[in-house]
Design an enzyme around this catalytic site. Structure first.
Site, PDB file in Angstrom:
ATOM      1  N   ASN A 107       0.856  -1.165   0.000  1.00  0.00           N
ATOM      2  CA  ASN A 107       0.000   0.000   0.000  1.00  0.00           C
ATOM      3  C   ASN A 107       0.900   1.226   0.000  1.00  0.00           C
ATOM      4  O   ASN A 107       1.811   1.312   0.802  1.00  0.00           O
ATOM      5  CB  ASN A 107      -0.845  -0.065   1.289  1.00  0.00           C
ATOM      6  N   PRO A 134       4.763   8.883   0.688  1.00  0.00           N
ATOM      7  CA  PRO A 134       5.019   8.131  -0.550  1.00  0.00           C
ATOM      8  C   PRO A 134       6.472   7.655  -0.654  1.00  0.00           C
ATOM      9  O   PRO A 134       7.375   8.236  -0.043  1.00  0.00           O
ATOM     10  CB  PRO A 134       4.719   9.155  -1.659  1.00  0.00           C
ATOM     11  N   ASN A 135       6.662   6.615  -1.458  1.00  0.00           N
ATOM     12  CA  ASN A 135       7.998   6.079  -1.780  1.00  0.00           C
ATOM     13  C   ASN A 135       8.768   5.609  -0.552  1.00  0.00           C
ATOM     14  O   ASN A 135       9.998   5.627  -0.540  1.00  0.00           O
ATOM     15  CB  ASN A 135       8.840   7.116  -2.556  1.00  0.00           C
ATOM     16  N   ARG A 136       8.033   5.247   0.486  1.00  0.00           N
ATOM     17  CA  ARG A 136       8.642   4.762   1.735  1.00  0.00           C
ATOM     18  C   ARG A 136       9.523   5.816   2.421  1.00  0.00           C
ATOM     19  O   ARG A 136      10.373   5.489   3.237  1.00  0.00           O
ATOM     20  CB  ARG A 136       9.467   3.471   1.495  1.00  0.00           C
ATOM     21  N   LEU A 137       9.319   7.089   2.054  1.00  0.00           N
ATOM     22  CA  LEU A 137      10.095   8.167   2.687  1.00  0.00           C
ATOM     23  C   LEU A 137       9.263   8.751   3.830  1.00  0.00           C
ATOM     24  O   LEU A 137       8.857   9.917   3.811  1.00  0.00           O
ATOM     25  CB  LEU A 137      10.458   9.240   1.652  1.00  0.00           C
TER      26      LEU A 137
END
Ligand SMILES: Cc1cc2nc3c(=O)[nH]c(=O)nc-3n(C[C@H](O)[C@H](O)[C@H](O)COP(=O)(O)O)c2cc1C
Length: 211
Positions: free
Chosen positions: A8, A188-191
């Site tokens: 997700n 977003p983007n695991r940041l």
């Protein structure tokens, strides 16, 4: 079962910036708790309580009932496994997984029993059947079957049919005195955004952590 495709993206919420944070972590927790309530997070006061003894870690969900600058209070059976573990090592952890807000809060601290007068005040505020429930369950003990539990509940219901139900001497609250907090906001983007509060030199130091 390969579930590697279950993922997700965390895109729904704005980033968490240093200037968004309140100086006192309990105030920041209160703000996020209120947001979890308004957003309809399921069981927003449920948290995972971690204990650690003899180099093994243990966890279970419990319900937060009060919090303020003096700590976080939950209620349980003082003969339970968790209570025995807290006696051996009062250093515990708390985790609030508020997934629908793409947030989690981690807290660490020292647990200590609250006074029986404070436990009684909360006990009396519970529905009568929950009070009887507290009397009926030898929490964390091995039992042969469910019938035993129902039987015990009926016995206690008869025993306390008249008048106020007393506080069991094996039941009450713990207050966790927090010395560490971490607020996590999915991005977003695991940041993701992470900030920790550490009590150092008599003040709360706030630091950003890499996700
Ligand atoms: C949503 C939820 C809320 C719970 N709340 C409590 C609670 O407030 N107090 C409690 O003693 N157990 C609560 N439990 C049960 C505990 O997770 C656990 O099974 C029980 O306390 C025994 O744990 P122990 O053997 O480690 O002592 C809750 C469980 C769930 C799933």
């Amino acid at each position: 079962m390969d579930i590697a495709h279950v993922r997700n993206e965390f895109t729904a919420h704005p980033p968490l910036m240093r200037e968004d944070l309140l100086e006192k972590p309990v105030a920041q927790f209160e703000r996020w708790f209120n947001e979890a309530l308004s957003a309809g997070v399921v069981e927003p006061n449920a948290f995972v309580l971690g204990t650690c003894v003899a180099k093994r870690s243990f966890q279970r969900t419990v319900l937060l009932k009060y919090f303020d600058e003096n700590g976080f209070v939950f209620f349980t059976n003082y003969h339970s496994q968790k209570a025995q573990q807290i006696t051996q090592n009062p250093q515990v952890s708390m985790l609030f997984p508020w997934f629908s807000l793409q947030r989690q809060v981690r807290i660490e601290g020292r647990a200590e029993k609250i006074s029986s007068a404070q436990s009684l005040r909360y006990f009396l505020s519970r529905p009568k059947d929950s009070q009887i429930g507290a009397w009926s369950s030898p929490q964390s003990k091995v039992i042969d079957n469910r019938a035993l539990l129902l039987n015990q509940w009926q016995n206690m219901k008869q025993r306390f049919a008249q008048g106020e139900i007393p506080l069991p001497d094996f039941w009450g609250g713990y207050r966790i005195h927090a010395d560490y907090y971490e607020f996590w906001q999915g991005q977003p983007n695991r940041l993701h955004d992470r900030f920790r509060y550490r009590f150092d030199n008599q003040i709360w130091q706030i630091e950003r952590l890499a996700p």
